[in-house]
Design an enzyme around this catalytic site. Structure first.
Site, PDB file in Angstrom:
ATOM      1  N   HIS A 111      49.593   4.733  14.106  1.00 31.21           N
ATOM      2  CA  HIS A 111      50.424   5.626  13.302  1.00 31.21           C
ATOM      3  C   HIS A 111      50.838   6.856  14.113  1.00 31.21           C
ATOM      4  O   HIS A 111      51.990   7.286  14.069  1.00 31.21           O
ATOM      5  CB  HIS A 111      49.680   6.057  12.036  1.00 31.21           C
ATOM      6  CG  HIS A 111      49.641   5.014  10.974  1.00 31.21           C
ATOM      7  ND1 HIS A 111      48.851   3.884  11.066  1.00 31.21           N
ATOM      8  CD2 HIS A 111      50.293   4.921   9.789  1.00 31.21           C
ATOM      9  CE1 HIS A 111      49.023   3.135   9.986  1.00 31.21           C
ATOM     10  NE2 HIS A 111      49.889   3.745   9.190  1.00 31.21           N
ATOM     11  N   HIS A 153      40.555   7.250  11.677  1.00 37.59           N
ATOM     12  CA  HIS A 153      40.468   7.420  13.126  1.00 37.59           C
ATOM     13  C   HIS A 153      39.619   8.624  13.476  1.00 37.59           C
ATOM     14  O   HIS A 153      39.486   9.560  12.678  1.00 37.59           O
ATOM     15  CB  HIS A 153      41.867   7.619  13.733  1.00 37.59           C
ATOM     16  CG  HIS A 153      42.752   6.434  13.655  1.00 37.59           C
ATOM     17  ND1 HIS A 153      42.655   5.369  14.524  1.00 37.59           N
ATOM     18  CD2 HIS A 153      43.760   6.130  12.801  1.00 37.59           C
ATOM     19  CE1 HIS A 153      43.573   4.458  14.212  1.00 37.59           C
ATOM     20  NE2 HIS A 153      44.245   4.897  13.166  1.00 37.59           N
TER      21      HIS A 153
END
Length: 201
Positions: A111, A153
């Site tokens: 992303h 993440h």
């Protein structure tokens, strides 16, 4: 040394998320994290961009349409290869609902790389109006931070993703297809799309 860096990364990420939950602005950003996740999802971008190419037949857009499509495909492939090679596990979230995702590896953040790549193209390679720069950069920043807040993440994953997006942008600068080449590529993909095609309608 690498193990030490990774341990620090885990600790700093946890401290950041814990602190963010006590900060109004970041807590609000976390609430919109799922929307930001969708706004930069690879499949969503790829499907939307293919639709954009098909629906908008404008010669002024051919170059951006083709180069952005190639960039998106490049990003998806590079991120997938790196994740398969590095195989770093995603964080274990406090909220188990956050654990649902398309894969189990976290390095690098796709992303973050995708957001940076799109911004790089729209700011440096095929610039949009300068009035769009602030919201574009705000989107990149929000996507990057939200990946950590959503506990998808670690911070290092996101930083690596942002760096990867820049590298991919520089690569696109080197191979950037011209207007005529882009028109030829679109013509070969869909003869009906462009004026002058044998079956143009």
């Amino acid at each position: 040394m690498l193990q030490k860096i990774l341990r620090y990364d885990i600790q700093i990420t946890k401290q950041f998320v814990d602190g963010a939950l006590k900060t109004t602005a970041l807590r609000s950003l976390r609430n919109h994290a799922k929307l930001l996740e969708v706004s930069c999802h690879g499949i969503v971008w790829l499907a939307s961009w293919l639709s954009f190419i098909w629906l908008f037949n404008n010669k002024n857009l051919y170059q951006l349409q083709v180069n952005m499509l190639i960039a998106l495909l490049l990003d998806i492939v590079v991120v997938a290869v790196l994740k398969a090679f590095v195989r770093r596990r995603r964080p274990v979230p406090m909220n188990k609902l956050s654990a649902v995702g398309p894969d189990k590896y976290s390095f690098p953040s796709g992303h973050a790389s995708r957001a940076m790549l799109v911004a790089f193209i729209l700011i440096y390679l095929d610039p949009v109006s300068i009035i769009f720069y602030p919201p574009l950069l705000a989107w990149v920043t929000s996507v990057a931070i939200s990946r950590v807040l959503l506990e998808r993440h670690y911070i290092l994953d996101v930083l690596a993703g942002l760096g990867l997006g820049i590298v991919e942008g520089l690569f696109m600068y080197l191979i950037w297809f011209s207007q005529s080449t882009s028109a030829s590529i679109l013509s070969s993909l869909s003869d009906e799309k462009l004026d002058g095609g044998e079956y143009h309608v």
